[in-house]
Design a protein around this motif. Sequence first.
Motif, PDB file in Angstrom:
ATOM      1  N   TRP B   6     101.857  -9.104-115.658  1.00 39.00           N
ATOM      2  CA  TRP B   6     103.453  -9.039-116.339  1.00 39.00           C
ATOM      3  C   TRP B   6     104.803  -9.951-114.082  1.00 39.00           C
ATOM      4  O   TRP B   6     105.037  -9.980-114.304  1.00 39.00           O
ATOM      5  CB  TRP B   6     103.857  -8.654-116.840  1.00 39.00           C
ATOM      6  CG  TRP B   6     105.120  -8.388-117.386  1.00 39.00           C
ATOM      7  CD1 TRP B   6     106.530  -7.596-117.437  1.00 39.00           C
ATOM      8  CD2 TRP B   6     106.164 -10.107-117.985  1.00 39.00           C
ATOM      9  NE1 TRP B   6     107.757  -8.282-117.215  1.00 39.00           N
ATOM     10  CE2 TRP B   6     107.282  -9.587-117.785  1.00 39.00           C
ATOM     11  CE3 TRP B   6     106.062 -11.120-118.031  1.00 39.00           C
ATOM     12  CZ2 TRP B   6     108.539 -10.152-118.195  1.00 39.00           C
ATOM     13  CZ3 TRP B   6     106.888 -11.957-117.937  1.00 39.00           C
ATOM     14  CH2 TRP B   6     108.672 -11.718-118.208  1.00 39.00           C
ATOM     15  N   GLN B  10     106.299 -12.520-112.846  1.00 42.69           N
ATOM     16  CA  GLN B  10     107.635 -12.619-112.208  1.00 42.69           C
ATOM     17  C   GLN B  10     108.205 -12.748-111.051  1.00 42.69           C
ATOM     18  O   GLN B  10     108.393 -13.625-110.749  1.00 42.69           O
ATOM     19  CB  GLN B  10     107.728 -11.278-112.814  1.00 42.69           C
ATOM     20  CG  GLN B  10     108.856 -10.205-114.129  1.00 42.69           C
ATOM     21  CD  GLN B  10     108.710  -9.425-114.540  1.00 42.69           C
ATOM     22  OE1 GLN B  10     110.374  -9.126-114.415  1.00 42.69           O
ATOM     23  NE2 GLN B  10     108.260  -8.471-114.913  1.00 42.69           N
ATOM     24  N   PHE B  13     107.391 -16.338-110.399  1.00 50.49           N
ATOM     25  CA  PHE B  13     108.246 -17.277-110.868  1.00 50.49           C
ATOM     26  C   PHE B  13     109.592 -17.120-110.079  1.00 50.49           C
ATOM     27  O   PHE B  13     110.006 -18.373-110.242  1.00 50.49           O
ATOM     28  CB  PHE B  13     108.655 -16.597-112.567  1.00 50.49           C
ATOM     29  CG  PHE B  13     110.252 -17.566-113.578  1.00 50.49           C
ATOM     30  CD1 PHE B  13     109.725 -18.786-113.832  1.00 50.49           C
ATOM     31  CD2 PHE B  13     111.414 -16.467-113.336  1.00 50.49           C
ATOM     32  CE1 PHE B  13     110.670 -19.376-114.100  1.00 50.49           C
ATOM     33  CE2 PHE B  13     111.963 -17.180-113.398  1.00 50.49           C
ATOM     34  CZ  PHE B  13     111.879 -18.542-114.269  1.00 50.49           C
ATOM     35  N   GLU B  41     100.976 -19.615-117.900  1.00 45.04           N
ATOM     36  CA  GLU B  41     102.015 -18.981-118.743  1.00 45.04           C
ATOM     37  C   GLU B  41     103.683 -18.930-117.184  1.00 45.04           C
ATOM     38  O   GLU B  41     104.380 -19.185-117.863  1.00 45.04           O
ATOM     39  CB  GLU B  41     102.256 -17.577-118.399  1.00 45.04           C
ATOM     40  CG  GLU B  41     100.945 -17.222-119.478  1.00 45.04           C
ATOM     41  CD  GLU B  41     102.118 -16.338-120.490  1.00 45.04           C
ATOM     42  OE1 GLU B  41     103.463 -17.552-120.360  1.00 45.04           O
ATOM     43  OE2 GLU B  41     101.308 -15.650-121.428  1.00 45.04           O
ATOM     44  N   ARG B  44     104.450 -22.448-118.127  1.00 42.98           N
ATOM     45  CA  ARG B  44     105.648 -23.075-119.094  1.00 42.98           C
ATOM     46  C   ARG B  44     107.099 -22.398-118.548  1.00 42.98           C
ATOM     47  O   ARG B  44     108.166 -23.055-118.857  1.00 42.98           O
ATOM     48  CB  ARG B  44     105.208 -21.846-120.163  1.00 42.98           C
ATOM     49  CG  ARG B  44     105.742 -22.617-120.856  1.00 42.98           C
ATOM     50  CD  ARG B  44     104.564 -22.144-122.773  1.00 42.98           C
ATOM     51  NE  ARG B  44     104.280 -20.495-122.566  1.00 42.98           N
ATOM     52  CZ  ARG B  44     103.140 -20.072-123.483  1.00 42.98           C
ATOM     53  NH1 ARG B  44     102.663 -21.140-124.356  1.00 42.98           N
ATOM     54  NH2 ARG B  44     102.958 -18.619-123.240  1.00 42.98           N
ATOM     55  N   MET B  45     106.864 -21.354-118.118  1.00 44.86           N
ATOM     56  CA  MET B  45     108.238 -20.522-117.884  1.00 44.86           C
ATOM     57  C   MET B  45     108.781 -21.122-116.675  1.00 44.86           C
ATOM     58  O   MET B  45     110.329 -21.630-117.041  1.00 44.86           O
ATOM     59  CB  MET B  45     108.142 -18.995-116.839  1.00 44.86           C
ATOM     60  CG  MET B  45     107.788 -18.272-118.151  1.00 44.86           C
ATOM     61  SD  MET B  45     106.678 -16.341-117.034  1.00 44.86           S
ATOM     62  CE  MET B  45     108.587 -15.968-116.124  1.00 44.86           C
TER      63      MET B  45
END
Lengths: 187, 742
Positions: B6, B10, B13, B41, B44-45
Amino acid sequence: MTDSTGGGVADLLRAVKAGDLQARDELIALIQPELRKCADRLMRHQPNGHTLQPTALVNEAYLKLFGTDDPHFTDRRHLMATAATAMRQILIDHARRRNSNKRSADGDRIALESVALSYEGNGVDVLAMDEALSSLTEFDPQMARVAELRVFAGLTFEEIAELEDIPLRTLQRKWSAVRAWMMGKMA
Amino acid sequence: MTPERWERLQELFLHAFELSASERATFLDGLAPEDEDLREELVRMLEAQVPSGEWPLPPARGADDPLLGTELGDYRLDEVLGRGGSGVVYRATQVSKGRTVAVKVLRADVARSASTYERFKREALAASKLHHPNLVRVQYLGRDAGLDYLVMDYVDGPNLRDQLRSCLAVPAEREVSTGPDLRDPRVCATLVRDLARALQHAHADRVLHRDVKPQNVLLDSRGTPHLTDFGLAKDLELADLTTSGEVAGTPHYMSPEQALAARHRINHRTDIYSLGAVLYELLSGRTPAAGETTAEVIHNILHKPVIPVRRRNHDVPAALALVCMQALRRRPERRYQSAEEMADDLDRFLAGESVGAKAQSIGERAVERLVDRRLLLRLLPAAAVLGVVVGGLLYFGSQRVYAHSQRPRVSVEIANGGDARVSYLPLDMRHLAAGPELELGSTKRGRLDDCIVPEGAGRILVRTEDGAFAEHYCELQAGDRVVVAARPTDLRESETEMIVFSGGQVVPRYEAGTLADALPSADGGVVQLPAFAIDDHCVTNGEYRAYLEASGRERPEYWSPAWRAIWDDPPRDDWDALPVVDLAFDDAVAYAEFYGKRLPTSLELEFARGAYDEPSWLDAELSRTATPAFNMFSPHVGRFGDQTKDTTGGAYLLYVQAAVQPRLPLGARLHHALGNVAEWTESRAVEMPGLDGMGARIVKADAWHGEYSPDGVQNTLMCNGMAYDGDSPQDQGFRCARSLGR
């Protein structure tokens, strides 16, 4: 809350801070009726078609519950976090009941519906958000807490940064990632 | 997902989010193999269309204020004027008279604390007595529907901050359409002069503002400034700092001593600093301390010198810049000493005369970081009283530079007869031995003259044949010549009232509290704390009275007539058992030395406080509620009274970790080591990292009026404050200590 029960809240709070989960549940149980009452009261003073801010509710309930105490700042963290969780649970319960078409027995149906609508007006499905938050809790409990404080208690980022002891800019960066993640999950 | 993945997600992202669409595609293509599992993921973000605004929080509406349109007492709330740390301000109508007023509704969580409310009320009442054309008048303090509110004059113009912003937005060649043109330094000077006079008016009545900032200056339709929110910010600063954002309170105008959160030890010079910061911003468009976060700003206030205002804006007249910078000196004693002085200097500038403010010399700047020269002055009053003769000359300032490069000299006189051995113990910044004790010799017929001692901090130790002992703390510089009048005493004479600690290995810990980011933490390592004895209670009024009689000394000249009147005719039977307060450092030292003692160091006091190892006792003490016995800043606990009130003492904390938990001797009690009154220590604040050059002393414990924190025991044990030598806080006393193991 009256003076006589103020001590009860203080005791519970102390236990919550010591990590007592049962005390936390008790504190939530104590806050929830107050949240409902506040919703009801606030709704009666609003024009038709008005939606209620969850933030207003949490603040009201907070003051009603702890109005006679003088919580130290570090206590506010625990109180607000608990109040935010209580708000979240109320809304989830309400949404579930609504989905299953059950009539609420409380007189707060309209008021809570109004709170739910305030989220929906922003394109948020409360149940989907709850699910997203639950999975976020598993790998980033701090940001899940932040999300709760932000979304259900309406705290400002400055307040949350202080409460959670995260530098403001770090918090804002993380929050932008969390929002995108939640949006992806809830889509 | 794992927490580690995670974190990585981040990172990816936040990086990709900044990129353009094509760059993003390249970035995704170039993902490292070990990041492949995050691709889905991540995409998608990146594709999520997060709405702007506060999503998922429902949008707030301005009209949502539930109080609008309602009435509190005689006042109907018409419009929200602003929101601050302590409440919301409304434009309101006084229904019975049909006139417009401003009503501030105190934030309920602020108001519901009885003690905070009492303070708020006291301050509001004090402010309501202030009448000055540049002060917003407080008309009424009311309570209705469970809400506390304050009615003030309504000023219909913008605040100074908004006016400055609109002025700066106007192109230089165009005129400002409404209100004063703050681009003109003379307009700024006039405005700040008026504010300084208003502050002077308040200070003369012993009312501090504590939150002087442009947002608290309202301009009426004629452009006259009105200072508002008087004193209301008192004791709320910390709440402002921690709970509110930009709107509620910004630390930019805080003085260094405020930034240290030494909140009981702030005086009127704090307001002068803040007013200087306002002038600085008017002249340069910038606040003196930069920074985006509260922590950054506070760090800068404490550590960075203020950039001269003329470097920000060359057009500022030199004389006006001097005035501005004089108000912004880091050390209160180097600022204007009154708002009146500042106003007068601004008048001189406006009249084209030369101002009293002086540029800080390079030497002065350097000295700000060194040991305070004024310390020598501290020896003077004590000396005069105790029969200490100041031998030779004390050189100050530039004279010293060419007149002397000699090492300091000390002469000793035994004030109560007999002869003694004299030695000198150099001390480090924690007031622990910094080297071996130097023998200076023995007195002959009660005198020992002109012993050369090293520069810096040290103790002059005096020992007689029969075991009597005296010690004098001094901080000396080259060229200093002082005579110490020692009164050696035998510890046995007073040991029933003193508690002996054998000392031991301790680890001083420096910790930052809520201002963690602002101040670096440091670990001092293990140090050996020598044995010491410490009074079991703070010096009482009765003991101080006895001392005045025994020494032939007068009461401090700075005591106010009201305080003197209370001493002449005490309002309580137990007056003599209450701790003495309102004493400056020198006077506390003079008392201690008269009895052959000294003030404790912060390590000693902290160590002794650590002897409290009975949580049940602490709990009982902590849970009591204190009520001031009467209104005149009353310490309310007698010498051996049981009631005490403890508190956290600010953001910067110090505690001592002892290798062996100190224990009180059987039956001994260290009274009120945690509360009742704050206590002077001998230690300079230089001991706390980041506080060098501040010239203050560490103050331990907190006073009877402090907030009790349920979190408290730990915080209480750590609480710390500071005070300048010349301060004589009404909530601060002292107890004496002395060295042992000689």
